[in-house]
Design a protein around this motif. Structure first.
Motif, PDB file in Angstrom:
ATOM      1  N   PRO B 361       0.842  -1.190   0.000  1.00  0.00           N
ATOM      2  CA  PRO B 361       0.000   0.000   0.000  1.00  0.00           C
ATOM      3  C   PRO B 361       0.885   1.251   0.000  1.00  0.00           C
ATOM      4  N   SER B 362       0.481   2.250  -0.725  1.00  0.00           N
ATOM      5  CA  SER B 362       1.265   3.495  -0.752  1.00  0.00           C
ATOM      6  C   SER B 362       0.330   4.641  -1.086  1.00  0.00           C
ATOM      7  N   ASP B 363       0.812   5.862  -0.852  1.00  0.00           N
ATOM      8  CA  ASP B 363      -0.017   7.034  -1.186  1.00  0.00           C
ATOM      9  C   ASP B 363      -0.323   7.049  -2.679  1.00  0.00           C
ATOM     10  N   LEU B 364       0.691   6.682  -3.475  1.00  0.00           N
ATOM     11  CA  LEU B 364       0.495   6.676  -4.923  1.00  0.00           C
ATOM     12  C   LEU B 364      -0.606   5.692  -5.306  1.00  0.00           C
ATOM     13  N   ARG B 365      -0.536   4.489  -4.732  1.00  0.00           N
ATOM     14  CA  ARG B 365      -1.536   3.473  -5.063  1.00  0.00           C
ATOM     15  C   ARG B 365      -2.940   3.936  -4.664  1.00  0.00           C
TER      16      ARG B 365
END
Ligand code: SF4
Lengths: 93, 429
Positions: B361-365
């Motif tokens: 999980p990431s901010d971009l995703r």
């Protein structure tokens, strides 16, 4: 060692997603979605098993009416040949 | 290789303007499934850029033990829904190197390998690193693999990598090349490899124009020879052009030449994009608004297909591309990106396994998951040009630093398309 049964052509691209294969013939660019039965059959078609041996495995694993499966499978192998997805084999029964 | 409409050949399909010889031009941003499908001899071998849900009908024959074509189509549609749901990077693009034997004036690649005069000490993935990456990509479900560069044939281990990808890992390969290094022996090996297609840049209809753009005399002749060598061995060739200031005057001739040379499809793009380090100097080669309008309004190679205007509420429901879900891009240095245009690194395969990078999980995703349609984007949801716009989040990011912002080149193109569409509508009406 020459194949003794149906054998996938080496250049054919394929991937199994959730038990269903997407098969691509790079020479024609055609894409084939296979259902789970066809996918299992495709996985088994590595040249080491005869057509009949593959059919027997499918009948066993899918618990389907044997005659119907045999008939469908023969048609399926025929299609694989016609579409250039498997190579001619020696001694397939 | 320069910025040759990479997007139109990759998984996204929204970046370029596919032009199909003898087929109507597509106006919508359908995702490209395969570079080519078609039954030889059935007159359909020019069909390319098969858009999910739009072109399946033409592309999918009876399949497997499904004897009915509609069943096969439905099966493929269902499979692709799974692919989207599970975020399987079915379309993967690897640049094996940014090193190149030509020096295209509009190239977007910025090579960083100091051994090749690059600015940083970044090293291309080794053969073993690429092989290990291919193992991981196959496990992740990737199937359609584009290998590109730079010029991929400058890598001495190219065939080792390509045969491993095809024969051991069963990828469907598409290769991008500038065509200048292909000789008889290589053409023989490529025929044995059997890629789905080799896409080659054609940047002029004459040696004078092509060679001036790639800045290497003799390149045009080598491209023409390469196409002949490949075609004579039955390899599918797709010629593609970035239409820009120095070759605009030959736009029609290039399409005709592609046809003469036996290109299965000719693909052109009028998108000249910033370099991947954000340098916008190359944008000086972009067409002017008037040239864009002139180009889109031409009847050759295919006339503009009229699109009936729909209300804004409907138009903005159009889905955006599948970046970060069904496609991914890996640089020669092992950085993983959501696609070749959206250059926000998700991680490096030298540090972590691909699966870990892709699924983390990431901010971009999160941000990408929130963008499903044009209506989810602040500028696009009220934009009057949304219906004919093919935006690219990555290029919006390169232009503005905000991937949700308006992509200005798309706006210019959408305005031109809207004008052409209206004119065609008036003629037809
Ligand atoms: S022109 Fe800009 S604001 Fe309008 S739809 Fe395209 S990217 Fe969005």
């Amino acid at each position: 060692m020459p194949a003794t049964g149906p054998c996938r052509r080496p250049e054919i691209a394929w991937r199994v997603i959730d038990g269903e294969a997407i098969v691509v013939n790079p020479r024609s660019g055609l894409v084939y979605p296979f259902n789970p039965v066809a996918t299992r059959c495709w996985e088994l078609a590595d040249g080491s098993r005869s057509e009949e041996a593959i059919i027997d495995t499918i009948v066993e694993e899918f618990d389907a009416p044997a005659e119907q499966v045999r008939q469908d499978m023969r048609g399926f192998f025929q299609m694989l040949h016609e579409k250039g997805l498997i190579q001619p084999t020696q001694g397939s029964s | 290789m320069g910025a040759c409409g990479s997007c139109s050949g990759g998984g996204c399909g929204s970046g370029g303007t596919p032009i199909q010889i003898g087929k109507p031009q597509e106006s919508s941003a359908g995702r490209v499934i395969w570079s080519g499908t078609g039954e030889p001899g059935a007159g359909a071998d020019q069909i390319i850029g098969v858009g999910l849900g739009e072109r399946l009908e033409q592309s999918v024959p009876n399949a497997g033990i499904r004897v009915e074509s509609p069943e096969a189509k439905e099966a493929l549609r269902r499979l692709f829904m799974k692919v989207e749901e599970k975020k399987i990077p079915l379309w993967t693009h690897i640049d094996l190197t940014y090193k190149c034997n030509t020096d295209c004036i509009h190239c977007y690649c910025q090579h960083l390998d100091s051994s090749f005069g690059g600015a940083y000490d970044k090293k291309d993935l080794t053969t073993q690193e690429v092989i290990h990456l291919l193992d991981q990509l196959a496990d992740a479900g990737a199937l359609n693999l584009t290998l590109s560069g730079g010029e991929l044939f400058v890598r001495k281990d190219f065939f080792e990598i390509a045969f491993y990808a095809s024969r051991e890992k069963h990828f469907a390969l598409t290769l991008y090349s500038n065509g200048t290094l292909i000789n008889e022996r290589m053409a023989d090996r490529l025929a044995e490899l059997a890629p789905v297609a080799i896409e080659i840049s054609l940047l002029g209809a004459t040696a004078e124009v092509h060679d001036a753009i790639v800045q290497r005399p003799g390149s045009f002749d080598r491209v023409v020879r390469a196409v002949g060598l490949l075609r004579s061995r039955g390899i599918s060739v797709v010629l593609k052009t970035s239409i820009m200031q120095p070759n605009f005057h030959q736009a029609d001739e290039m399409a005709r030449l592609a046809q003469t040379l036996g290109s299965r499809t000719y693909r052109s793009t009028i998108e000249i994009t910033p370099r991947n380090d954000g340098n916008t100097g190359v944008m000086q080669y972009q067409l002017t608004d008037a040239q864009m309008l002139d180009y889109l309004a031409r009847d050759f190679p295919s006339p503009w297909p009229y699109t009936e205007p729909v209300p804004l509420e409907e138009a903005r429901q159009k889905t955006t591309c599948g970046t970060g879900t069904v496609a991914c891009y890996i640089s020669p240095y092992g950085d993983v990106y959501p696609c070749i245009q959206l250059l926000i690194s998700m991680g490096n395969i030298r540090d972590r396994a691909f699966k870990e990078i892709w699924e983390a999980p990431s901010d971009l995703r999160r941000k990408l998951e929130q963008i499903q349609s044009y209506g989810d984007l602040p500028d696009c949801k009220t934009c009057e040009y949304v219906q004919l716009c093919n935006r690219c989040h990555g290029l919006a990011y390169l232009e503005t630093g905000d991937l949700t912002a308006c992509y200005k080149l798309a706006l210019r193109m959408a305005k031109a398309k809207t004008q052409v569409n209206a004119a065609v509508g008036t003629q037809q009406g």
